[in-house]
Design a protein around this motif. Structure first.
Motif, PDB file in Angstrom:
ATOM      1  N   GLU A 834      25.508 -27.760 -26.766  1.00 63.37           N
ATOM      2  CA  GLU A 834      26.020 -26.405 -26.524  1.00 63.37           C
ATOM      3  C   GLU A 834      27.467 -26.493 -26.039  1.00 63.37           C
ATOM      4  OE1 GLU A 834      22.359 -24.361 -27.429  1.00 63.37           O
ATOM      5  OE2 GLU A 834      24.474 -23.809 -27.365  1.00 63.37           O
ATOM      6  N   ARG A 835      28.197 -25.396 -26.211  1.00 63.80           N
ATOM      7  CA  ARG A 835      29.601 -25.333 -25.805  1.00 63.80           C
ATOM      8  C   ARG A 835      29.779 -24.229 -24.767  1.00 63.80           C
ATOM      9  NH1 ARG A 835      33.636 -26.639 -30.237  1.00 63.80           N
ATOM     10  NH2 ARG A 835      34.770 -24.878 -29.326  1.00 63.80           N
ATOM     11  N   THR A 836      30.762 -24.412 -23.901  1.00 61.56           N
ATOM     12  CA  THR A 836      30.992 -23.410 -22.868  1.00 61.56           C
ATOM     13  C   THR A 836      31.497 -22.097 -23.446  1.00 61.56           C
ATOM     14  OG1 THR A 836      33.227 -24.301 -22.520  1.00 61.56           O
ATOM     15  CG2 THR A 836      31.452 -25.141 -21.113  1.00 61.56           C
ATOM     16  N   ASP A 837      32.067 -22.113 -24.670  1.00 62.22           N
ATOM     17  CA  ASP A 837      32.552 -20.870 -25.270  1.00 62.22           C
ATOM     18  C   ASP A 837      31.479 -20.192 -26.123  1.00 62.22           C
ATOM     19  OD1 ASP A 837      34.473 -22.447 -27.991  1.00 62.22           O
ATOM     20  OD2 ASP A 837      32.379 -22.552 -27.428  1.00 62.22           O
ATOM     21  N   GLY A 838      30.257 -20.715 -26.126  1.00 69.11           N
ATOM     22  CA  GLY A 838      29.169 -20.076 -26.864  1.00 69.11           C
ATOM     23  C   GLY A 838      29.102 -20.415 -28.332  1.00 69.11           C
ATOM     24  N   ASN A 839      29.905 -21.367 -28.821  1.00 69.42           N
ATOM     25  CA  ASN A 839      29.922 -21.723 -30.233  1.00 69.42           C
ATOM     26  C   ASN A 839      29.174 -23.021 -30.523  1.00 69.42           C
ATOM     27  OD1 ASN A 839      31.490 -19.492 -31.027  1.00 69.42           O
ATOM     28  ND2 ASN A 839      33.376 -20.521 -30.377  1.00 69.42           N
ATOM     29  N   ARG A 844      23.550 -21.348 -28.997  1.00 63.02           N
ATOM     30  CA  ARG A 844      24.837 -20.689 -28.711  1.00 63.02           C
ATOM     31  C   ARG A 844      24.924 -20.243 -27.250  1.00 63.02           C
ATOM     32  NH1 ARG A 844      27.679 -19.772 -33.370  1.00 63.02           N
ATOM     33  NH2 ARG A 844      26.495 -19.827 -35.333  1.00 63.02           N
ATOM     34  N   THR A 846      26.443 -20.112 -23.454  1.00 61.12           N
ATOM     35  CA  THR A 846      27.778 -20.158 -22.875  1.00 61.12           C
ATOM     36  C   THR A 846      27.752 -21.003 -21.608  1.00 61.12           C
ATOM     37  OG1 THR A 846      27.434 -18.182 -21.516  1.00 61.12           O
ATOM     38  CG2 THR A 846      28.240 -17.848 -23.776  1.00 61.12           C
ATOM     39  N   ASP A 848      28.142 -20.017 -18.632  1.00 60.69           N
ATOM     40  CA  ASP A 848      27.376 -19.337 -17.584  1.00 60.69           C
ATOM     41  C   ASP A 848      25.880 -19.521 -17.768  1.00 60.69           C
ATOM     42  OD1 ASP A 848      29.697 -16.536 -17.577  1.00 60.69           O
ATOM     43  OD2 ASP A 848      29.758 -18.442 -16.504  1.00 60.69           O
ATOM     44  N   ASP A 849      25.443 -19.805 -18.991  1.00 57.67           N
ATOM     45  CA  ASP A 849      24.014 -19.989 -19.254  1.00 57.67           C
ATOM     46  C   ASP A 849      23.542 -21.386 -18.908  1.00 57.67           C
ATOM     47  OD1 ASP A 849      24.449 -18.108 -22.308  1.00 57.67           O
ATOM     48  OD2 ASP A 849      23.940 -17.403 -20.307  1.00 57.67           O
ATOM     49  N   GLY A 893      37.178 -25.000 -25.263  1.00 57.13           N
ATOM     50  CA  GLY A 893      35.903 -24.408 -24.868  1.00 57.13           C
ATOM     51  C   GLY A 893      34.680 -25.198 -25.258  1.00 57.13           C
TER      52      GLY A 893
END
Length: 933
Positions: A834-839, A844, A846, A848-849, A893
């Motif tokens: 997973e990526r911190t930018d949600g991509n 997907r 983020t 925060d997740d 990100g």
């Protein structure tokens, strides 16, 4: 009869003369302790007085350090140097400035700042500062740093001189742009007009501790003069003033910075800083560091009133109190001798009353041999002994009851039978007939009836919160259970709810239940809870072990030889980073910590984070060239080029036989064969996938593919069932068939069929929250499709197949019967892409997740992949290359910035490199480049 009653009233405590011994011993201890405290206070008071004298001595030394430079500055302010307008005029005064530098070892630099922004600095190049100028000419003794401004232009120039002021080298430095008018020493001197003194600090250039003296030359000149003075010799003087060999002395400023110490290592600064009390800047304190006790004394220094300097002394308590401990030892030996005599006297008296207890001792010894059926009653003239025999008899009876329960708790391995036996035995012991046991289902948050003995009860009670109190659980049950039940809430070792024991009170007075009965039921319930938990743990651990065994068995058949090292190294790297995160107190790690169960959960997830790769085809995971499937299909294409090469030869011979121009025919053949050689070399290079593809390259590939050749053999013979299904609906062309040199054929496509992975967000079977794009086909082995991949060697379908391993990881681990304490293993193992930018994938998420452990897994996985040298399709990158790439991933990100900066600052990458990287991968790394927020 009267005599018998009188003997029975004799108190055992009255007859034990050893009480006198105890009283004398306590008195001796108190006296010795008071003596020790008095001598300790005297020693501490003397140490405090010595510290005050030390502060006065250091004040005098600081005054002696600052006085000579102040005098030199007062003389220099009248020198023509202050009014010199050009560099040549200032160089004429160089001997005067050199004399000031040579006159004192503590003066490190003399400089002048002019009103127009010019700057003139002359410094000594001594041993410490020479390290700051490694490119200085040999035999350099002085360095002149000058800056001359002309309008908006400036000219920076450095001059290197030997000991006799002979110019060795002159350097023009356009980048040297220093404006003295913006410096605090310049502004302070201009404003006050008098001599100003800075706070002690560490010089940036020489790393020596010192102070700066500055003063304005005159109102007319507008020039400010400055002198840097070192105070490093204070450390030697402090070392000579130590009270004991292990004492530590240091001078600190108002912010706690170490300015001078009695030793050259870092320990004195750390010790004396701990000696300071937060509520007072002066006084004495006691503290412990590294298991050693210290006394700390802090006194203010008055030599620089505005700087709030302090001298701090730390003395080991064992050295300060050595004489006190010697005196205490002598007193203790004397007290011990007295206590020994009193103990001997008490032993003689105690024997007079000990004989009545011998009978009880024999009976108790039978208890220690598990003879709980032996009567404990015995007659004695001593009241306490008689009462003790009664208590022992009651205890033996109680133990027999508990022994019966213990036998039940430890019998059998089946949880259902265990609960039934516990209930049957407990109902019998308390004299009742009916009862039941509910077990808590944590997944569905309800109580389920497990064992019932004659009660009319509901099969389930819900909802019941897992953190509900005993009172709330009992009140919920009372809504469904009538009569006069006694409830005992069953909780495990971690105080989590596991069930409830119910006993219906039918015999006896239900309105006046015995407190002893309720206590007994609670105690038995506690033992039953432990037994239940143990059985559940054994069953769940066995199920987990079986699942892992199945996982490993499948991996033996399908694993790639290039992922074994990765799956072993990532857990080590991740665990190293978790330890650093727990030790850190900054940012997101300030409140971060993990329990023992969470550590094991993270450890297991790290080892299984790529277990889904056992389902990934090896030829995809290890694909080194674009045309590789199970083998490299460049050989098929080479064969077709060989056919065209021979066709050119045949065409040439036919033309000659037909009467054509032989030279022209041979030239045409040579041209064709040369072009074929060039085209094949180009395709072979493209097949490597080492460089990105341009549009022109793709156009050339299509042009080459357009060439045709003739096939005379059927392409439908000898096919597998899968190949035949792929060609179903596509009739075979008649032979001989003309085909292009490269092609994307229907037989190259593999449909998903019934094996569509549930990765689309709207898929009803997707219960894990996956959100991935699904390619149209499972595989596309088309030659043009593969050769025109712009970056690397993988097609879109193969990239998805590799990414799908994380989906398989989550699904496989989620299928394991993991206990509650390991419930987060699938998530921890399945979020490292997973990526911190949600991509990222597969969900997907983020930044925060994701929590700190998930972000750590991502960093560990990326770093290991970048530095791994056992992959067939790439070389292992160096440390600097890997960290640079990861820094870019933080910026775009991909990775979490805080975790990456902790990874760099903690040195985990360096420790990992020492264990796992080749020497040619370990290069010099500038950590400051990667610490930018």
């Amino acid at each position: 009869m009267q005599q018998h009653r009188q003997l029975a009233q004799v108190s055992l405590a009255f007859l034990i003369a050893s009480a006198v011994t105890l009283g004398m011993l306590i008195l001796t201890i108190v006296l010795v302790g008071q003596s020790f405290r008095g001598m300790e206070q005297a020693k501490v008071t003397a140490a405090t007085a010595t510290a005050r004298q030390l502060a006065i001595s250091v004040d005098d030394r600081i005054q002696a350090i600052t006085q000579p430079p102040s005098t030199a500055l007062a003389v220099l302010r009248h020198d023509p140097l202050t009014e010199a307008d050009t560099l040549e005029q200032r160089l004429d005064r160089l001997p005067v400035v050199a004399d000031i530098l040579a006159s004192s070892e503590i003066v490190s630099a003399v400089y002048a700042g002019y009103e127009n922004g010019d700057f003139f600095l002359f410094r000594k190049l001594q041993n410490s500062s020479a390290r700051q100028f490694p490119d200085a000419p040999a035999n350099s003794h002085y360095l002149l740093q000058s800056l001359v401004r002309t309008g908006n232009d400036h000219q920076g120039r450095w001059h290197f001189y030997d000991h006799n002021l002979n110019l060795l080298e002159q350097r023009d430095l356009a980048s040297y742009n220093f404006d003295p008018r913006e410096r605090p020493w310049y502004q302070a001197a201009r404003e006050s007009g008098a001599l100003t003194l800075s706070a002690p600090y560490v010089f940036f250039t020489t790393q020596e501790t010192g102070i700066t003296l500055s003063q304005r030359a005159s109102e007319k000149a507008g020039t400010v003069l400055g002198i840097d003075v070192t105070v490093t010799d204070l450390g030697a003087q402090l070392a000579e003033l130590k009270q004991t060999p292990g004492s530590r002395i240091a001078i600190l400023n108002a912010s706690g910075q170490l300015l001078a110490g009695s030793s050259q290592d870092s320990e004195p600064g750390e010790v004396v800083l701990q000696a300071l009390q937060p509520e007072s800047h002066s006084g004495i304190s006691q503290f412990t560091r590294d298991g050693r006790s210290w006394y700390g004394i802090s006194e203010p220094l008055e030599s620089l009133p505005g700087e709030e300097l302090s001298i701090v002394v730390a003395i080991p308590s064992n050295e300060l109190l050595a004489d006190v401990w010697a005196a205490l030892t002598r007193q203790t030996l004397i007290a011990g001798a007295i206590a020994l005599l009193l103990l001997l006297a008490g032993w003689v008296l105690g024997r007079q009353v000990g004989k009545p207890l011998e009978l009880l001792t024999g009976q108790v010894s039978r208890l220690s041999r598990f003879r709980f059926d032996t009567p404990m009653r015995s007659t004695s003239h001593i009241r306490e002994a008689s009462e003790l025999s009664i208590a022992l008899d009651d205890m033996a009876h109680t133990i027999r009851s508990f022994q019966s329960i213990s036998t039940v708790l430890n019998r059998g391995q089946d949880l259902k039978q265990l609960l039934n036996d516990i209930l049957e035995q407990l109902v019998s012991i308390v004299g009742q007939e009916r009862g039941a046991v509910y077990l808590f289902n944590s997944r569905e948050q309800k109580l389920e009836l497990s064992v019932n003995r004659g009660l009319e009860l509901p099969q389930a009670v819900n909802p019941v919160a897992p953190d509900a109190s005993d009172y709330d659980v009992i009140q919920e049950l009372r809504r469904y259970i009538a009569g006069h039940p006694v409830f005992a809430v069953l909780r495990n070792r971690r105080s989590k709810l596991i069930g409830v024991l119910v006993i219906e009170i039918e015999n006896g007075d239900q309105t006046n239940l015995s407190d002893d009965l309720i206590t007994f039921v609670d105690e038995i319930a506690g033992s039953a809870a432990v037994a239940i938990e143990t059985r559940e743990l054994i069953e769940s651990q066995q199920a987990l072990l079986d699942g892992i065994i199945r996982l490993v068995a499948n991996a033996i058949d399908a694993k790639s030889p290039y992922t074994g090292g990765h799956c072993e190294r990532v857990p080590k790297l991740a665990q190293m980073l978790v330890e650093q995160a727990e030790q850190s107190s900054e940012g997101a790690f300030a409140s971060f910590g993990m329990t023992e169960d969470e550590h094991y959960e993270f450890h297991l997830a790290a080892w299984l984070h790529d277990c889904g790769k056992i389902t990934s085809p090896e030829y995809v995971v290890d694909k080194a060239v674009k045309l590789e499937t199970i083998y490299n299909r460049i050989h098929e294409i080479r064969t077709r080029f060989e056919v065209l090469h021979r066709d050119a030869e045949i065409t040439c011979l036919k033309a000659i036989l037909a009467g054509g121009d032989p030279d022209q025919a041979r030239q045409d053949k040579a041209d064709v064969q040369t072009r074929l050689q060039e085209d094949f070399r180009f395709l072979a290079a493209v097949n490597q996938g080492s460089e990105s593809m341009e549009d022109a390259d793709i156009e050339r590939i299509h042009a080459i593919a357009g060439q045709t050749w003739t096939r005379h053999f059927s392409d439908r013979l000898g096919l597998s069932e899968e190949e035949q299904q792929a060609l179903k609906g596509h009739p075979e062309p008649p032979l001989p068939a003309t085909e292009t040199l490269l092609a994307d054929k229907p037989g190259h496509l593999r449909a998903w069929g019934e094996h569509v992975p549930p990765v689309r967000k709207d898929d009803p079977e997707n219960r894990w929250g996956f959100d991935m794009s699904l390619p149209e086909y499972a595989y596309n082995q088309g030659e043009l499709h593969n050769l025109t991949v712009r970056y690397g060697t993988l097609t879109e379908e193969e990239r998805f197949k590799i990414n799908e391993h994380i989906v398989q990881t989550i699904c496989m681990l989620d299928a394991l019967p993991l206990p509650d304490r390991l419930a987060r293993v699938p998530r921890l193992a399945g979020t490292h892409h997973e990526r911190t930018d949600g991509n990222g994938y597969p969900c997907r998420l983020t930044g925060d997740d994701m929590g700190v452990p998930e972000k750590i897994m991502a960093v560990a996985d990326v770093f290991e992949a970048l530095t791994a040298s056992d992959r067939p399709y790439k070389r292992g990158k160096t440390l600097s290359e890997s960290l640079t790439i990861m820094a870019g991933m933080v910026e775009n990100g991909h990775l979490d910035g805080e975790v990456f900066r902790l990874f760099v600052s903690s040195g985990v990458w360096r420790d990992y490199a020492e264990q796992h990287l080749h020497s040619d991968q370990v290069d010099t790394v500038d950590e400051s480049l990667f610490m930018k927020p």
